[in-house]
Design an enzyme around this catalytic site. Structure first.
Site, PDB file in Angstrom:
ATOM      1  N   TYR A  91       0.775  -1.053   0.642  1.00 34.60           N
ATOM      2  CA  TYR A  91       0.034  -0.255   0.066  1.00 34.60           C
ATOM      3  C   TYR A  91       0.575   0.802  -0.166  1.00 34.60           C
ATOM      4  O   TYR A  91       0.007   2.137  -0.135  1.00 34.60           O
ATOM      5  CB  TYR A  91      -1.211   0.207   1.465  1.00 34.60           C
ATOM      6  CG  TYR A  91      -2.174  -1.055   1.109  1.00 34.60           C
ATOM      7  CD1 TYR A  91      -3.208  -1.376   0.459  1.00 34.60           C
ATOM      8  CD2 TYR A  91      -2.010  -2.122   1.883  1.00 34.60           C
ATOM      9  CE1 TYR A  91      -4.031  -2.166   0.293  1.00 34.60           C
ATOM     10  CE2 TYR A  91      -2.502  -3.345   1.950  1.00 34.60           C
ATOM     11  CZ  TYR A  91      -3.666  -2.879   1.049  1.00 34.60           C
ATOM     12  OH  TYR A  91      -4.620  -3.866   1.083  1.00 34.60           O
ATOM     13  N   ASP A 150      -1.704  -9.171   9.396  1.00 35.37           N
ATOM     14  CA  ASP A 150      -0.584 -10.390   9.092  1.00 35.37           C
ATOM     15  C   ASP A 150       0.965  -9.760   9.128  1.00 35.37           C
ATOM     16  O   ASP A 150       1.169  -9.913   9.459  1.00 35.37           O
ATOM     17  CB  ASP A 150      -1.145 -10.654   7.716  1.00 35.37           C
ATOM     18  CG  ASP A 150      -2.529 -10.869   7.041  1.00 35.37           C
ATOM     19  OD1 ASP A 150      -2.741 -12.047   7.461  1.00 35.37           O
ATOM     20  OD2 ASP A 150      -3.034 -11.079   5.785  1.00 35.37           O
ATOM     21  N   HIS A 402       4.228  -7.616  -3.868  1.00 30.62           N
ATOM     22  CA  HIS A 402       2.691  -7.497  -3.835  1.00 30.62           C
ATOM     23  C   HIS A 402       2.394  -6.814  -3.471  1.00 30.62           C
ATOM     24  O   HIS A 402       2.513  -5.634  -2.885  1.00 30.62           O
ATOM     25  CB  HIS A 402       2.785  -8.936  -3.561  1.00 30.62           C
ATOM     26  CG  HIS A 402       2.318  -9.118  -2.177  1.00 30.62           C
ATOM     27  ND1 HIS A 402       3.429  -9.943  -1.671  1.00 30.62           N
ATOM     28  CD2 HIS A 402       2.492  -8.157  -1.456  1.00 30.62           C
ATOM     29  CE1 HIS A 402       3.957  -9.496   0.061  1.00 30.62           C
ATOM     30  NE2 HIS A 402       2.650  -8.756  -0.323  1.00 30.62           N
ATOM     31  N   TYR A 485     -11.850  -0.440  -0.700  1.00 32.31           N
ATOM     32  CA  TYR A 485     -11.932  -0.222   0.614  1.00 32.31           C
ATOM     33  C   TYR A 485      -9.999   0.603   1.071  1.00 32.31           C
ATOM     34  O   TYR A 485      -9.933   1.822   1.907  1.00 32.31           O
ATOM     35  CB  TYR A 485     -12.052  -1.248   2.446  1.00 32.31           C
ATOM     36  CG  TYR A 485     -10.705  -1.642   2.750  1.00 32.31           C
ATOM     37  CD1 TYR A 485     -10.284  -2.620   1.783  1.00 32.31           C
ATOM     38  CD2 TYR A 485      -9.689  -0.999   3.620  1.00 32.31           C
ATOM     39  CE1 TYR A 485      -9.358  -3.277   1.957  1.00 32.31           C
ATOM     40  CE2 TYR A 485      -8.926  -1.952   3.716  1.00 32.31           C
ATOM     41  CZ  TYR A 485      -8.421  -3.534   2.992  1.00 32.31           C
ATOM     42  OH  TYR A 485      -7.353  -3.717   4.278  1.00 32.31           O
ATOM     43  N   ARG A 486      -9.431   0.516   0.869  1.00 33.84           N
ATOM     44  CA  ARG A 486      -7.821   0.875   0.301  1.00 33.84           C
ATOM     45  C   ARG A 486      -6.892   0.343  -1.233  1.00 33.84           C
ATOM     46  O   ARG A 486      -7.451  -0.567  -1.260  1.00 33.84           O
ATOM     47  CB  ARG A 486      -7.181   0.050   1.776  1.00 33.84           C
ATOM     48  CG  ARG A 486      -6.202   0.104   2.141  1.00 33.84           C
ATOM     49  CD  ARG A 486      -5.472  -0.643   3.296  1.00 33.84           C
ATOM     50  NE  ARG A 486      -4.447  -0.713   3.861  1.00 33.84           N
ATOM     51  CZ  ARG A 486      -4.435  -1.682   4.690  1.00 33.84           C
ATOM     52  NH1 ARG A 486      -5.122  -2.539   5.350  1.00 33.84           N
ATOM     53  NH2 ARG A 486      -2.737  -1.266   5.709  1.00 33.84           N
TER      54      ARG A 486
END
Lengths: 540, 109
Positions: A91, A150, A402, A485-486
């Site tokens: 992100y 995570d 990723h 959502y993100r």
């Protein structure tokens, strides 16, 4: 020295010297070698002209230093981009959204300021990671649990502000919803405490969220009008026991009654934790392991029917769908919840089967905690998630990172099946690898998200194709009423663009707030598609 | 605490060499920053990746390697590899990295 776009090099040099005066020369980074550390290691733009790069980084150790830095940035109109631990990989990591920004690295502000065992709450700084808080709790033998995402090296504050979520009980999984009280340095350097924190000497800043007046905390989540320097969180008291189990059904059509029964448990709070829908028939026996050859051939067959998979499942004793259930509480309570859940599922699907998972009582010793397989469900931070992409027996060459795309879906079988059909059709039409077997997990207590993962390649041509696919998926999802959502910085404008009700009225509101609180537009330009006035014309 | 005990404590402290202290610091850095990926256990992706890469020809655990040089350790920490990102100086300072590199390369000839 790199210089932000549109800034005079001499003015930037002067600003850097002023920043050094605030934090010390050691904590201002301008060399290429040091700025390499502020690249997004998982950037889907890696090595391309569009990659978002910092022009410098500055790392304060106090709130006063954050205020001084923002005042300098305003005086020189220098773009600033705050990060907490910089570990929001997938992100954006430690890189800015707007290239040329000076990264405000808050990692050194890493104090656990308060922790109240009886009230089950804490107050932390942005550099505190889930590992840090967990280790503090273990070292002090507190009867408290954290709820972690995570990867455990993320910041409690950063993750909550980016609407991250975890895996224990619902009241704690939504990390922003589990916060209580903030301290924020506004873009102009002013210091504000929200909720009860606005009351000098407040005794319940971390226990009573609202204080008096409008609740403004949301402005600072996925926003860019302030730097959050303290944040309170509600923690979970260590339960007596944990019980997990799996519900298994054999037919494709069973998903409909399965989800209806689950919704009853979920909406009566008889089940108060996240769940995943699994499909051993759609994904193979064990996630991450290659399926057996006959199964693999079926899965690769274009247009394989549910009946064909069901037949394979009957022959090989594989369920079509599974749902994982988790219960936390008193020893006799979790047993009763599991018994109740089995009765509810049996009444909906007579031939449903169950497998009991873990039965644990607490506290765990260090060795027991280390041996837990599903650590996140017990609030034990780890980095096990990085097996995604890492070299393994089934993946001879590791990936270069990723990122994720997660459309939010209604909590129903119909929605899951529709989404699988829609994306499967699109991937066939677009000629991309079949990601359509993605399965949902619970996001909020009332909605699923469908998690699609994408690998970053060393080859820019591959990354360009991946980005194109993701952009098409964002639009396609929006056409069906499914929003993200993100997202990673590469797609923030794309996602914001589809939240367009009434001619982008919500974005217009965000921009009015942005202009009011950050008139010079220095803070986190472009974060979540919210741009300052002087850069708005160039947004994608 | 008696004076004799204070004296003994001082002697004990003085007997710890700088090399031992540095080794201890290196171990602390390793425990704080590396072990979650490179420790023992099935949920350690760094260990898993090195096992998959070397297939046992060298130990998958970094702490058991005898072929790591200090410069190699520093390079991987500051440059990253595969899904392992680089670590910033606000996370692992240059001083901590020196201690970590010395700790992980101490078995090397």
């Amino acid at each position: 020295m790199r210089v932000p776009h549109g800034i005079d090099p001499k003015a930037f040099s002067a600003a850097v010297r002023e920043l050094e005066g605030v934090v010390g020369q050691q904590w201002v980074f301008t060399s290429e070698e040091d700025l390499y550390l502020y690249r997004d290691a998982y950037s889907p733009f890696w090595g391309e002209a569009e990659e978002r790069l910092a022009s410098a980084a500055v790392s304060p150790e106090s709130v006063e230093q954050v205020q001084a830095i923002l005042r300098i940035a305003n005086a020189h109109k220098i773009p600033i981009y705050p990060i907490s631990t910089g570990r929001n990989l997938g992100y954006g990591g430690a890189a800015p959204v707007y290239s040329g920004s000076v990264v405000l690295d808050l990692k050194r502000m890493n104090r656990i300021l308060e922790i109240d065992e009886q009230a089950a709450s804490c107050l932390v700084e942005p550099g505190v990671s889930y590992f840090d808080l967990y280790r503090h709790i273990r070292a002090n033998k507190l009867k408290l649990w954290i709820d972690c995402p995570d990867p455990g090296w993320g910041s409690l504050i950063g993750n909550a502000l980016d609407h991250g979520n975890g895996y224990t009980m619902n009241p704690f999984r939504d990390h922003f919803a589990a916060h209580c009280g903030m301290e924020v340095v506004l873009a102009n350097g002013d210091l504000v405490r929200t909720g009860m924190g606005a009351l000098p000497g407040a005794k319940t800043w971390q226990q009573s969220r609202y204080g008096f007046g409008p609740d403004v905390d949301g402005i600072f989540s996925q926003g860019n009008s302030g730097v959050v320097t303290k944040m309170g969180f509600w923690l979970m008291a260590e339960p007596e026991a944990y019980l997990s189990g799996t519900v298994m059904v054999s037919r494709h059509a069973d998903l409909v009654p399965l989800m209806k029964a689950f919704s009853v448990l979920n909406n009566t709070n008889a089940m108060m934790a996240t769940t995943r829908i699994g499909s051993p028939l759609q994904l193979g026996r064990v996630f991450g392991m290659p399926p057996e050859p006959e199964h693999a051939a079926l899965l690769d067959k274009p247009g394989v029917s549910p009946e064909e998979l069901e037949a394979y499942g009957r022959k090989n004793d594989l369920p079509y769908w599974t749902i994982d259930l988790k219960f936390y509480g008193g020893t006799e309570v979790v047993e009763a919840q599991w018994t109740h859940a089995m009765r509810v599922f049996r009444s909906a699907i007579p031939d449903v089967q169950f497998a009991k998972g873990d039965r644990l009582t607490f506290p765990l010793t260090d060795a027991q905690a280390e041996a837990v397989k599903d650590k996140a469900s017990l609030g034990i931070p780890s980095l096990g998630a990085f097996f995604v992409g890492a070299r393994s027996p089934n993946k001879p060459v590791g990936s270069h990172g990723h990122f994720w795309l997660s459309p939010i879906l209604p909590l129903s079988a119909e929605a899951v099946l529709e989404a699988q059909k829609v994306f499967a059709g699109a991937f066939r039409e677009w000629g991309v690898a079949p990601l359509y077997r993605a399965l949902p997990q619970l996001y909020s207590p009332r909605a699923f998200y469908l998690l699609f993962g994408f690998e970053v390649s060393e080859d820019p041509a591959v990354n360009r194709k991946t980005r194109e696919t993701v952009r098409r998926m964002i639009k396609l999802a929006a056409e069906h009423g499914w929003g993200e959502y993100r997202t990673a910085p590469a797609f923030m404008d794309d996602v914001m663009n589809v939240y367009s009700y009434n001619n982008h009225a919500l974005r217009a509101l965000y921009e009015r707030i942005k202009d009011a609180l950050d008139p010079n537009g220095i803070l986190a330009a472009g974060r979540c598609g919210i741009w300052p006035k002087h850069l708005r014309d160039g947004r994608s | 605490m008696s004076f004799a005990r204070v004296l003994l404590a001082g002697v004990a402290f003085a007997a710890v060499s700088p090399a031992v202290l540095a080794d201890d610091r290196g171990h602390q850095v390793y425990t704080r920053w590396c072990i979650a990926c490179h420790g023992v256990g099935p949920d350690k992706p760094g260990t898993g990746a090195l096992q998959a890469k070397y297939k046992g020809s060298v130990p998958a655990l970094l702490e058991e390697r005898n072929d790591l040089t200090a410069d190699l350790v520093k390079m991987y920490v500051r440059r990253g590899v595969s899904v392992m990102p680089p670590f910033r100086k606000t996370e692992i300072s240059d001083e901590d990295l020196n201690a970590l590199a010395a700790y992980l390369s101490k078995r090397s000839p």
